[in-house]
Motif scaffolding. Structure first.
Motif, short mmCIF file in Angstrom:
data_model
loop_
_atom_site.label_atom_id
_atom_site.label_comp_id
_atom_site.label_asym_id
_atom_site.label_seq_id
_atom_site.Cartn_x
_atom_site.Cartn_y
_atom_site.Cartn_z
N ASP A 132 0.85 -1.19 0.00
CA ASP A 132 0.00 0.00 0.00
C ASP A 132 0.89 1.24 0.00
O ASP A 132 1.76 1.39 0.86
CB ASP A 132 -0.89 -0.01 1.24
CG ASP A 132 -1.87 1.14 1.25
OD1 ASP A 132 -2.36 1.51 0.17
OD2 ASP A 132 -2.14 1.68 2.34
N CYS A 135 2.96 3.37 -6.07
CA CYS A 135 2.12 3.86 -7.16
C CYS A 135 2.90 3.94 -8.46
O CYS A 135 4.14 3.97 -8.48
CB CYS A 135 1.59 5.27 -6.84
SG CYS A 135 0.77 5.44 -5.24
N ASP A 141 -6.88 6.82 -13.70
CA ASP A 141 -7.08 6.23 -12.38
C ASP A 141 -5.81 6.29 -11.55
O ASP A 141 -5.87 6.50 -10.33
CB ASP A 141 -7.56 4.78 -12.52
CG ASP A 141 -8.97 4.69 -13.10
OD1 ASP A 141 -9.70 5.70 -13.06
OD2 ASP A 141 -9.32 3.60 -13.60
N ASP A 142 -4.65 6.10 -12.20
CA ASP A 142 -3.37 6.25 -11.48
C ASP A 142 -3.26 7.65 -10.89
O ASP A 142 -2.83 7.83 -9.74
CB ASP A 142 -2.19 6.02 -12.44
CG ASP A 142 -2.06 4.59 -12.93
OD1 ASP A 142 -2.58 3.68 -12.26
OD2 ASP A 142 -1.43 4.40 -13.99
N VAL A 144 -5.63 9.78 -10.12
CA VAL A 144 -6.58 9.98 -9.01
C VAL A 144 -6.00 9.40 -7.72
O VAL A 144 -6.02 10.04 -6.66
CB VAL A 144 -7.93 9.33 -9.34
CG1 VAL A 144 -8.83 9.30 -8.11
CG2 VAL A 144 -8.62 10.09 -10.47
N ARG A 145 -5.47 8.17 -7.81
CA ARG A 145 -4.91 7.53 -6.62
C ARG A 145 -3.73 8.31 -6.07
O ARG A 145 -3.62 8.53 -4.84
CB ARG A 145 -4.51 6.09 -6.94
CG ARG A 145 -5.67 5.12 -7.07
CD ARG A 145 -5.19 3.69 -7.17
NE ARG A 145 -4.55 3.42 -8.46
CZ ARG A 145 -5.19 2.94 -9.52
NH1 ARG A 145 -6.49 2.69 -9.45
NH2 ARG A 145 -4.54 2.71 -10.64
N LEU A 146 -2.82 8.73 -6.95
CA LEU A 146 -1.63 9.44 -6.48
C LEU A 146 -2.02 10.82 -5.93
O LEU A 146 -1.44 11.26 -4.92
CB LEU A 146 -0.63 9.58 -7.63
CG LEU A 146 0.71 10.23 -7.27
CD1 LEU A 146 1.37 9.54 -6.09
CD2 LEU A 146 1.64 10.21 -8.48
N HIS A 147 -2.97 11.49 -6.55
CA HIS A 147 -3.41 12.78 -6.03
C HIS A 147 -3.95 12.64 -4.61
O HIS A 147 -3.64 13.46 -3.73
CB HIS A 147 -4.48 13.37 -6.95
CG HIS A 147 -5.11 14.62 -6.41
ND1 HIS A 147 -6.37 14.63 -5.84
CD2 HIS A 147 -4.64 15.88 -6.31
CE1 HIS A 147 -6.65 15.86 -5.44
NE2 HIS A 147 -5.63 16.63 -5.72
N HIS A 148 -4.75 11.60 -4.37
CA HIS A 148 -5.27 11.38 -3.02
C HIS A 148 -4.13 11.13 -2.03
O HIS A 148 -4.17 11.64 -0.90
CB HIS A 148 -6.23 10.18 -3.02
CG HIS A 148 -7.54 10.46 -3.69
ND1 HIS A 148 -8.11 11.71 -3.74
CD2 HIS A 148 -8.42 9.63 -4.32
CE1 HIS A 148 -9.26 11.66 -4.37
NE2 HIS A 148 -9.48 10.40 -4.75
N ARG A 149 -3.14 10.38 -2.46
CA ARG A 149 -1.99 10.10 -1.57
C ARG A 149 -1.25 11.40 -1.22
O ARG A 149 -0.88 11.62 -0.05
CB ARG A 149 -1.02 9.14 -2.26
CG ARG A 149 -1.58 7.76 -2.54
CD ARG A 149 -1.56 6.90 -1.30
NE ARG A 149 -2.05 5.56 -1.60
CZ ARG A 149 -2.14 4.59 -0.70
NH1 ARG A 149 -1.77 4.81 0.55
NH2 ARG A 149 -2.58 3.39 -1.04
#
Length: 464
Positions: A132, A135, A141-142, A144-149
């Motif tokens: 977890d 990235c 989608d990649d 979006v996930r990295l932005h949230h991180r």
């Protein structure tokens, strides 16, 4: 039936399948309709999203300036297509003219365009890649996930790889005020794309903006905690760094595996095609019903010794797609070659970096305007006594001039006196590119020789 009669019937009733619902795929579909194709058009894409623009993902999206779902590509015209999104192509039967999909369906075609592009090269150790916080960045989608991180405020971000994508991610982290370490196995950032001389400028730029840049090292392992979250990375020099987010930026892999048993000249280097975008088969014979465009294509270019070039460039994807579309619905006498001049741009750490030509071919480099020390300059690359490429840091206004120099095979070193020539630009120096036989994630242009059937490539990193 005559050739003209067949083409007329094909334009009116034919079946075209585009595999790859990407920038190249969309622009090709629009061009097909603009060229008068009235038949059935099917768009196949492995992602569930409509075609979107990728450059903003590593810039505006990571900075939170643009939502990821606002990156859809503008439609130039209606294409009246049947969309098969979220269903990747898994096989191709050339004899039957049929594309097999992952959901078990098959689509027949009269002519096929492949624009499957590339994907991010993953971390080679699967268990570590599944931690977890590890990235990649290639898809919406990649992003979006990295932005949230990044929005969650990690203690430190580790970026593995200092090519353009890795450097842009590091730049976004620093702009957000996040501590970031960049690990690069080469001697400097961007060395595979622009050479060691320019790479040293990029290194100084990163360090001046607070990046913990570590060059000449490999990441030998990623360590997770008991909950499966990444916590630490170990380096080949014996050091380690703690990080909550690790971004793998080790370049791209061309999406050709689904063609492994098809008989096309496809492999890790891409899909070989002629200047008219027609694909070669494994025997080196050009096909007349399968065409290729975009990042997945490798095609010969007369300005660069007719070597096959693979170009990961936005502008090339558009231009090649439009050429392929024209040729798909045209007779042989009306077809045209794809002769786009390679160009690239990147915005990082407040600097706009742009290039034309093929810098990795350069044997020498000469600063023709400005100063490396000021991080504002224009430099020309030379190959066998002629100008082969140019790069600018915040001096893009000069690139049109150097593009003409490349097209005219102008002599290198340049024989003219340029505006703002400094003493450091009086003599050319070695460009400092790494050994091309060694794996590199840096180049956005890959030279792959003169053979359309050469599918060999070797990339076996221990970790990075």
């Amino acid at each position: 039936m005559s050739v003209d009669g067949y083409l007329e019937t094909f334009r009116r009733e034919g079946r075209i399948v585009v595999v790859g619902a990407s920038l190249a795929g969309l622009r090709a579909a629009e061009a097909l309709r603009a060229e008068g194709f009235q038949g059935t058009l099917t768009m196949v894409g492995d992602e569930p999203h409509d075609p979107y623009d990728r450059p903003p993902l590593s810039k505006q999206v990571l900075l939170g300036k643009v939502p990821a779902d606002h990156t859809l590509l503008a439609r130039r015209r209606p294409i009246d297509a049947q969309w098969r999104l979220g269903a990747a192509a898994t096989g191709l039967d050339l004899a039957a003219r049929r594309v097999q999909l992952a959901d078990g369906d098959a689509i027949d075609y009269d002519r096929l365009l492949i624009t499957t592009g590339v994907r991010a090269r993953p971390w080679p150790h699967e268990l570590e890649a599944d931690l977890d916080g590890v990235c990649v960045l290639r898809t919406r989608d990649d992003a979006v996930r990295l932005h949230h991180r990044l929005t969650a405020g990690p203690r430190r971000v580790l970026v593995i790889g200092a090519g353009f994508t890795g450097s842009e991610i590091a730049s976004a982290c620093r702009e957000r005020g996040l501590p970031v370490t960049v690990a690069e196995r080469g001697p400097a950032p961007l060395v595979g794309a622009l050479g060691g001389v320019v790479g040293e400028v990029a290194a100084e730029l990163q360090r001046a903006h607070g990046v913990d840049l570590r060059c000449g090292v490999q990441v030998t392992g990623l360590e997770g905690d008991s909950a499966g979250r990444v916590r630490k990375a170990h380096f080949s020099d014996g050091t380690a760094v703690e990080a909550d987010v690790v971004v793998i930026a080790l370049g791209a892999t061309r999406n050709t595996e689904w063609l492994a048993d098809s008989g096309l000249g496809a492999g890790p280097r891409g899909i070989a095609c002629d200047a008219g975008c027609r694909a070669f088969d494994v025997r080196g014979i050009v096909t007349d019903d399968v065409f290729v465009a975009g990042d997945v294509a490798r095609s010969p270019h007369p300005l660069f010794g007719y070597q096959f070039l693979s170009l990961e460039h936005w502008g090339n994807a558009v231009a090649q797609a439009e050429t392929a579309a024209h040729n798909m619905v045209s007779g042989s006498a009306d077809r045209r070659p794809h002769l786009w001049m390679p160009s690239f741009w990147s915005a990082q750490f407040g600097v706009n970096i742009k290039s034309v030509g093929v810098p990795p071919m350069g044997e020498q480099i000469m600063v023709t305007q400005g100063s490396l020390a000021e991080q504002r300059f224009t430099a020309a690359y030379g190959y066998q006594g002629r100008v082969i490429a140019a790069v600018t840091f915040d001096q893009a206004k000069w690139l049109d001039f150097y593009e003409r120099q490349i097209e005219q095979a102008a002599p290198f070193p340049p024989e003219f006196t340029t505006v703002d020539r400094r003493t450091e630009g009086l003599q050319p120096v070695p460009a400092g590119f790494p050994d091309p036989s060694l794996p590199s994630h840096g180049p956005t242009i890959t030279l792959s020789g003169h053979s359309p059937t050469d599918r060999r490539i070797s990339f076996t990193p221990r970790r990075a």
